[in-house]
Design a protein around this motif. Structure first.
Motif, short mmCIF file in Angstrom:
data_model
loop_
_atom_site.label_atom_id
_atom_site.label_comp_id
_atom_site.label_asym_id
_atom_site.label_seq_id
_atom_site.Cartn_x
_atom_site.Cartn_y
_atom_site.Cartn_z
N LYS A 123 0.77 -1.28 0.00
CA LYS A 123 -0.16 -0.05 0.09
C LYS A 123 1.06 1.39 -0.07
O LYS A 123 0.58 2.23 0.89
CB LYS A 123 -1.09 0.04 1.34
CG LYS A 123 -1.83 -1.26 1.13
CD LYS A 123 -2.82 -1.10 2.39
CE LYS A 123 -3.69 -2.45 2.73
NZ LYS A 123 -2.82 -3.61 2.81
N ARG A 124 1.89 1.33 -0.87
CA ARG A 124 2.55 2.43 -1.01
C ARG A 124 2.06 3.85 -1.42
O ARG A 124 2.67 4.78 -1.54
CB ARG A 124 3.87 2.01 -1.90
CG ARG A 124 4.89 0.84 -1.62
CD ARG A 124 5.22 1.02 -0.30
NE ARG A 124 6.48 1.90 -0.31
CZ ARG A 124 7.48 1.73 -0.47
NH1 ARG A 124 8.09 0.45 -0.83
NH2 ARG A 124 8.70 2.57 -0.50
N TYR A 125 0.71 3.71 -1.82
CA TYR A 125 -0.03 4.77 -2.49
C TYR A 125 -0.77 5.50 -0.97
O TYR A 125 -1.39 6.51 -1.26
CB TYR A 125 -1.19 4.42 -3.30
CG TYR A 125 -1.93 3.40 -2.78
CD1 TYR A 125 -3.00 3.54 -2.33
CD2 TYR A 125 -1.65 2.03 -3.27
CE1 TYR A 125 -3.88 2.58 -1.76
CE2 TYR A 125 -2.57 0.97 -2.78
CZ TYR A 125 -3.79 1.28 -2.03
OH TYR A 125 -4.52 0.30 -1.73
N GLN A 126 -0.53 4.96 0.12
CA GLN A 126 -1.09 5.52 1.23
C GLN A 126 -0.33 6.45 2.26
O GLN A 126 1.01 6.22 2.19
CB GLN A 126 -1.60 4.37 2.30
CG GLN A 126 -2.90 3.76 1.36
CD GLN A 126 -3.42 2.59 2.42
OE1 GLN A 126 -2.80 2.11 3.29
NE2 GLN A 126 -4.64 2.32 2.05
N GLN A 127 -0.83 7.26 2.98
CA GLN A 127 -0.30 8.06 4.05
C GLN A 127 -0.48 7.24 5.07
O GLN A 127 -1.47 7.07 5.70
CB GLN A 127 -0.77 9.39 4.16
CG GLN A 127 -0.24 10.35 5.23
CD GLN A 127 1.19 10.71 5.03
OE1 GLN A 127 1.60 11.00 3.81
NE2 GLN A 127 2.15 10.70 5.79
#
Length: 449
Positions: A49-53
């Motif tokens: 989930k590298r698209y998450q903060q």
């Protein structure tokens, strides 16, 4: 980039020159690299989930232990040993601790009827004596139970120890009872209430679900979300025997891991429980300080004299460790991740350039290609290398170009030509282009740069 010398130099753009090599082998290598790199980037993007903060959680924990145990103890009454039973409830075997921890007493030793006075010390190597010279008045040993008076008195029989001012009678050094007095504590249950918060995402939740069955008991596969744990089951998860640990005590960790996906299209935020033994499992006599124990006293007055019952408690301390993160989609994180991974595609170019540079070297031409027929097809790398790399020689005053009538090339000589003939000079051969209509049968000439 060149320096700006005029206004026209400002409106310039520089770019790299690209050589396109039509090769089945190198094209296949390039696409293999690109497919592997793209697959890795996509897998890491989805699985991690590298698209998450991401944000760490803030947690609070509250526990409630329930259960009742019958304790059978052997006491001496009027010189006769007698077995008595006592019922222990939550107030008897639990103790408040600081932080996310709770303690359950599983075994104990009692020294009853202590009061302030003078009495012989318990016999040890430090306290044994034969006369008053072996005792020092006012001496306070960290291992002693009181302050020495300077007298050597009888303890039991002919054994003598130093007299101390302390709570008397002195606590005896004894082994913990076997089996543990509260061996039934393995059937106790503990309710763990864990509240977490992600302030950056404005999200709060807890481990007790709205539809939870209040009579449930945690099971790793059948009921993994139940917050009520049986103490004996916790030790089974770590491969330990509760009855063995209960004798001298120990420390057990209850880990609560939160991995929360707070995106609306795939929301998931549930705890995962795991257990870990935190103290030294070696509770044999070889262990220096086995188990977990401490002392406390119950004070009372008898005939207006203050007395106490000293209790050495052996118990199991449970430390609740809460950790985890919560993530939510963030466009900036996605752009940063994509931008940081674009450079990985350059690995294909780096590897192919390495092959071209390696197999076009003089060592390959002179040693490898003649010996290994399978490497002959690699000789084409020399052609690729010449197209890819252009050698520019710095002008020098000693650089000369020599041509002969009977040679179709010229020689580049980078050395002093003093007291030597040109025919004896060896230089690097430089091919020349043939121009139709131009007479190439010229005489020997020398061009000095």
């Amino acid at each position: 980039m060149s320096a700006c010398c005029s206004c026209n130099d400002i409106f310039q753009y520089e770019t790299n020159k690209i050589i396109r090599i039509q090769s089945m082998n190198y094209g296949t290598i390039k696409w293999i690299f690109h497919v592997i790199i793209f697959s890795y980037i996509s897998f890491a993007l989805i699985s991690d989930k590298r698209y998450q903060q991401k944000e760490p959680l803030i947690s609070s924990v509250h526990t409630k232990v329930k259960g009742t145990a019958e304790v059978k103890m052997e006491i001496l009454e009027n010189g006769i040993k007698k077995m008595v039973s006592t019922v222990f409830d939550t107030a008897d075997y639990t103790f408040p601790l600081q932080g996310n921890s709770f303690l359950v007493m599983t075994n104990f030793l009692k020294t009853e009827g202590q009061q302030q006075g003078f009495c012989p010390e318990f016999p040890t190597r430090r306290t044994l004596c034969s006369n008053d010279w072996g005792c020092k008045k006012g001496w306070m040993d960290p291992q002693s139970k009181g302050i020495q008076t300077g007298r050597c008195i009888e303890y039991k029989g002919k054994q003598k120890t130093c007299e101390v001012s302390a709570w008397c009678p002195i606590e005896a050094v004894e082994e913990a009872p076997r089996p543990a007095l509260l061996n039934g504590a393995e059937n106790f249950t503990v309710l763990i209430k864990n509240n977490i918060d992600f302030p950056g995402h404005n999200y709060t939740t807890r481990n007790i679900l709205p539809d939870i069955n209040i009579t449930c008991t945690f099971h790793k596969t059948q009921n993994p979300q139940c917050p009520i744990f049986r103490l004996g089951d916790i030790f089974q998860q770590t491969g330990d025997n509760f009855s063995d640990v209960a004798i001298q005590g120990g420390i057990m960790g209850i880990e609560i891991h939160w991995d929360c996906n707070l995106d609306s299209w795939f929301h998931h935020c549930r705890p995962k429980y795991s257990f870990r033994r935190l103290d030294d499992k070696n509770t044999t006599t070889e262990s220096l300080y086995p188990g977990y124990n401490f002392r406390y006293a119950k004070y009372y007055k008898e005939n207006n004299v203050e007395k106490r019952t000293l209790i050495k408690v052996f118990g199991i301390r449970f430390d609740i460790l809460v950790f985890g993160t919560g993530g939510k989609f963030d466009i900036i994180q996605l752009v940063v991740y994509i931008g940081s991974t674009l450079s990985y595609f350059g690995l294909a170019t780096l590897f192919i350039d390495f092959l071209i540079n390696t197999y076009s070297s003089k060592c390959c031409r002179s040693h490898i290609y003649p010996c290994f027929k399978c490497c002959e097809y690699c000789a084409v790398n020399e052609y690729y290398y010449k197209k890819k790399c252009e050698t520019i020689v710095e002008p020098k005053p000693t650089l000369k170009y020599v041509s002969f009538v009977d040679e179709a090339h010229i020689r580049m000589v980078d050395q002093q030509l003093l007291r030597r003939r040109l025919q004896d000079v060896e230089g690097e051969e430089v091919p020349i282009l043939y121009h139709p209509g131009k007479d190439m049968s010229s005489s020997t000439s020398v061009c000095k740069n």
